[in-house]
Write a protein that holds these residues in place. Structure first.
Motif, PDB file in Angstrom:
ATOM      1  N   GLY A 112       1.048  -1.160  -0.572  1.00 32.85           N
ATOM      2  CA  GLY A 112       0.293   0.155   0.105  1.00 32.85           C
ATOM      3  C   GLY A 112       0.702   1.072  -0.523  1.00 32.85           C
ATOM      4  O   GLY A 112       0.690   2.356  -0.476  1.00 32.85           O
ATOM      5  N   ASN A 113       2.064   0.778   0.643  1.00 33.13           N
ATOM      6  CA  ASN A 113       2.677   2.050   0.988  1.00 33.13           C
ATOM      7  C   ASN A 113       3.258   2.597  -0.235  1.00 33.13           C
ATOM      8  O   ASN A 113       3.682   3.844  -1.033  1.00 33.13           O
ATOM      9  N   LEU A 114       3.941   1.619  -1.337  1.00 39.40           N
ATOM     10  CA  LEU A 114       4.296   1.574  -2.919  1.00 39.40           C
ATOM     11  C   LEU A 114       3.429   2.182  -3.308  1.00 39.40           C
ATOM     12  O   LEU A 114       3.856   3.109  -4.325  1.00 39.40           O
ATOM     13  N   VAL A 115       2.968   1.195  -3.822  1.00 36.85           N
ATOM     14  CA  VAL A 115       1.283   1.798  -4.598  1.00 36.85           C
ATOM     15  C   VAL A 115       0.250   3.392  -4.444  1.00 36.85           C
ATOM     16  O   VAL A 115       0.149   3.987  -5.482  1.00 36.85           O
ATOM     17  N   ASP A 116       0.591   3.434  -3.393  1.00 30.60           N
ATOM     18  CA  ASP A 116       0.394   5.231  -3.120  1.00 30.60           C
ATOM     19  C   ASP A 116       1.163   6.384  -3.495  1.00 30.60           C
ATOM     20  O   ASP A 116       0.159   7.759  -3.777  1.00 30.60           O
ATOM     21  N   ALA A 117       2.494   5.562  -3.629  1.00 37.80           N
ATOM     22  CA  ALA A 117       3.415   6.790  -4.497  1.00 37.80           C
ATOM     23  C   ALA A 117       3.641   8.200  -3.612  1.00 37.80           C
ATOM     24  O   ALA A 117       4.019   8.509  -4.840  1.00 37.80           O
ATOM     25  N   SER A 118       3.255   7.721  -2.721  1.00 35.25           N
ATOM     26  CA  SER A 118       3.550   9.751  -2.377  1.00 35.25           C
ATOM     27  C   SER A 118       4.908   9.794  -2.297  1.00 35.25           C
ATOM     28  O   SER A 118       6.187   9.113  -2.601  1.00 35.25           O
ATOM     29  N   PRO A 119       5.197  11.178  -2.563  1.00 38.61           N
ATOM     30  CA  PRO A 119       6.802  11.321  -2.787  1.00 38.61           C
ATOM     31  C   PRO A 119       8.011  11.010  -1.372  1.00 38.61           C
ATOM     32  O   PRO A 119       8.663  10.706  -1.020  1.00 38.61           O
ATOM     33  N   GLU A 149      11.569   2.138 -11.590  1.00 42.26           N
ATOM     34  CA  GLU A 149      10.711   2.416 -12.608  1.00 42.26           C
ATOM     35  C   GLU A 149       9.437   2.213 -12.466  1.00 42.26           C
ATOM     36  O   GLU A 149       7.878   2.992 -13.508  1.00 42.26           O
ATOM     37  N   PHE A 150       8.136   2.166 -11.218  1.00 39.95           N
ATOM     38  CA  PHE A 150       7.350   2.137 -10.698  1.00 39.95           C
ATOM     39  C   PHE A 150       6.588   2.898 -10.582  1.00 39.95           C
ATOM     40  O   PHE A 150       5.537   3.620 -10.583  1.00 39.95           O
ATOM     41  N   PHE A 151       7.827   4.236  -9.640  1.00 35.49           N
ATOM     42  CA  PHE A 151       6.912   5.571  -9.090  1.00 35.49           C
ATOM     43  C   PHE A 151       6.932   6.290 -10.759  1.00 35.49           C
ATOM     44  O   PHE A 151       7.843   6.418 -11.138  1.00 35.49           O
ATOM     45  N   ILE A 152       5.725   6.597 -11.389  1.00 38.74           N
ATOM     46  CA  ILE A 152       5.915   8.180 -12.523  1.00 38.74           C
ATOM     47  C   ILE A 152       6.082   9.396 -12.195  1.00 38.74           C
ATOM     48  O   ILE A 152       5.822  10.560 -12.653  1.00 38.74           O
ATOM     49  N   GLY A 153       5.294   9.950 -10.610  1.00 43.74           N
ATOM     50  CA  GLY A 153       4.795  10.893 -10.713  1.00 43.74           C
ATOM     51  C   GLY A 153       4.299  11.307  -9.284  1.00 43.74           C
ATOM     52  O   GLY A 153       4.380   9.901  -8.303  1.00 43.74           O
ATOM     53  N   VAL A 154       3.675  12.200  -8.805  1.00 45.75           N
ATOM     54  CA  VAL A 154       2.928  12.148  -7.456  1.00 45.75           C
ATOM     55  C   VAL A 154       2.460  11.461  -7.407  1.00 45.75           C
ATOM     56  O   VAL A 154       0.951  12.135  -7.976  1.00 45.75           O
ATOM     57  N   ARG A 155       1.736  10.470  -6.460  1.00 43.86           N
ATOM     58  CA  ARG A 155       1.121   9.594  -6.175  1.00 43.86           C
ATOM     59  C   ARG A 155       0.424   8.564  -7.569  1.00 43.86           C
ATOM     60  O   ARG A 155      -0.295   8.534  -7.267  1.00 43.86           O
ATOM     61  N   LYS A 156       1.331   8.698  -8.804  1.00 46.63           N
ATOM     62  CA  LYS A 156       1.420   7.739  -9.939  1.00 46.63           C
ATOM     63  C   LYS A 156       2.265   6.851  -9.812  1.00 46.63           C
ATOM     64  O   LYS A 156       3.375   6.804  -9.997  1.00 46.63           O
ATOM     65  N   PRO A 219       9.114  14.576  -6.977  1.00 50.11           N
ATOM     66  CA  PRO A 219       7.901  14.099  -7.545  1.00 50.11           C
ATOM     67  C   PRO A 219       7.640  12.809  -7.011  1.00 50.11           C
ATOM     68  O   PRO A 219       6.543  12.490  -6.788  1.00 50.11           O
ATOM     69  N   ARG A 220       9.134  12.414  -6.989  1.00 50.46           N
ATOM     70  CA  ARG A 220       8.885  10.523  -6.587  1.00 50.46           C
ATOM     71  C   ARG A 220       9.957  10.887  -5.873  1.00 50.46           C
ATOM     72  O   ARG A 220      11.332  10.847  -6.165  1.00 50.46           O
ATOM     73  N   PRO A 221      10.103   9.557  -5.055  1.00 49.57           N
ATOM     74  CA  PRO A 221      11.274   9.443  -4.523  1.00 49.57           C
ATOM     75  C   PRO A 221      12.209   8.621  -5.676  1.00 49.57           C
ATOM     76  O   PRO A 221      12.093   8.205  -6.726  1.00 49.57           O
ATOM     77  N   PHE A 222      13.644   9.116  -5.540  1.00 44.93           N
ATOM     78  CA  PHE A 222      14.390   9.060  -6.133  1.00 44.93           C
ATOM     79  C   PHE A 222      16.173   8.199  -5.747  1.00 44.93           C
ATOM     80  O   PHE A 222      16.351   8.642  -4.692  1.00 44.93           O
TER      81      PHE A 222
END
Ligand SMILES: Cc1cc2nc3c(=O)[nH]c(=O)nc-3n(C[C@H](O)[C@H](O)[C@H](O)COP(=O)(O)OP(=O)(O)OC[C@H]3O[C@@H](n4cnc5c(N)ncnc54)[C@H](O)[C@@H]3O)c2cc1C
Length: 289
Positions: A112-119, A149-156, A219-222
């Motif tokens: 849930g933490n990863l899919v929610d994709a909060s920065p 490559e999973f995170f593409i933006g804020v909560r995306k 916008p995303r963890p990197f």
């Protein structure tokens, strides 16, 4: 006024995938610590949810050859208490220790933490430094994707409708790792800045491998790759560590918000990256003696 929505409780993973692929209006529900908040404040209100929290296939922490596999619905408390995580992914366990509060940790899941994709997702930086992959599953099959490559933006994320995050896996490594976050309080606070560092250096004090992942400053963890490359192959001198931390801060694109100014976020990135590298250098020296 209460809004009605469908609530499905499949008894198998296959049944869950069938529901999710049949109806794009349904969302998976794990611990609900993001989703229920989103539904309550009408930020995101799906037509219905598919509860996946009890499904045995998505649980558990185990070793598969040289890989470490984490089921997507393991809770933050389970990560915190696990002996293998402590041994092979100390940064992940350190992040679990400062995640929210005990009540949330008992419900909130890794997936849930990863899919929610909060920065500010605290599970992301420790997994990014492990070069973790995520296994995504749908009715038509599975795919393994690098977490970066999973995170593409804020909560995306790249997750497609009908797909579930099944597991997170990473190669067991011999280097040292550590995590730190800064929030408005010492406990129960969303990260203003977070960082995880993985380090391997040899007996001549030369950096052989360095991985730096940052949260809440883009916008995303990197991964701060320019900073990593600067120190790799170089002597671990105070000056080189200082310049590496500066390069990590330079890679950030932070925002001003209610928690912090962008300037503070950038400055604190440099501080905690430098602190973490120094901590790991000391730890490595002690372990070698
Ligand atoms: C008081 C409070 C404090 C918090 N503090 C922190 C903190 O310190 N650090 C931090 O990082 N977060 C924090 N959070 C955020 C939150 O707890 C986490 O993001 C949590 O890990 C989400 O997991 P969950 O199981 O509750 O997900 P849910 O709320 O059930 O789901 C979140 C999203 O992920 C989707 N989803 C869940 N599992 C899967 C899956 N396996 N496959 C596909 N999609 C899935 C859902 O459809 C939904 O869109 C806090 C939240 C609260 C309420």
């Amino acid at each position: 006024m209460a809004v009605e929505f469908e609530f499905h409780t499949p008894s198998t993973l296959i049944e869950a995938l069938t529901w999710l692929s049949a109806d794009a209006g349904l969302s998976p529900l794990a611990g609900g610590t993001n989703m229920v908040v989103d539904m309550r404040c009408a930020r995101h209100f799906p037509q219905g949810v598919v509860n996946i929290n009890h499904l045995a296939d998505l649980k558990g922490i185990h070793q598969e050859d040289n890989y470490f596999v984490l089921g997507s619905t393991i809770t933050i408390t389970e990560l915190l208490q696990d002996g293998l995580v402590k041994q092979y992914a100390p940064a992940l366990q350190q992040a679990a220790a400062v995640f929210a509060n005990p009540l949330i940790r008992n419900r909130a899941t890794l997936g849930g933490n990863l899919v929610d994709a909060s920065p500010a997702a605290d599970m992301a930086p420790p997994l990014l430094i492990l070069n973790a992959d995520v296994e995504l599953l749908s009715q038509s099959g599975s795919r393994l994707i690098p977490l970066k490559e999973f995170f593409i933006g804020v909560r995306k994320t790249i997750l497609q409708p009908g797909e579930l995050l099944f597991s997170v896996r990473f190669l067991i490594l011999k280097g040292a790792s550590a995590f730190q976050k800064i929030g408005l309080r010492k406990a129960d606070a969303i990260s203003i800045v977070s960082a995880a560092v993985y380090l391997e250096c040899n007996s001549k004090n030369i950096c052989q491998e360095l991985r730096i992942a940052l949260g809440s400053v883009a916008p995303r963890p990197f991964r701060a790759e320019e900073a990593e490359n600067y120190l790799k192959g170089n002597l671990m001198t105070p000056k080189n560590i200082h310049l590496t931390a500066k390069l990590a801060a330079k890679a950030t694109t932070p925002i001003n918000d209610v928690r912090s100014s962008a300037e503070y976020r950038q400055r604190m990135t440099e501080v905690i990256v430098s602190r973490l590298i120094n901590k790991l250098v000391t730890q490595t020296l002690i372990e070698d003696n």
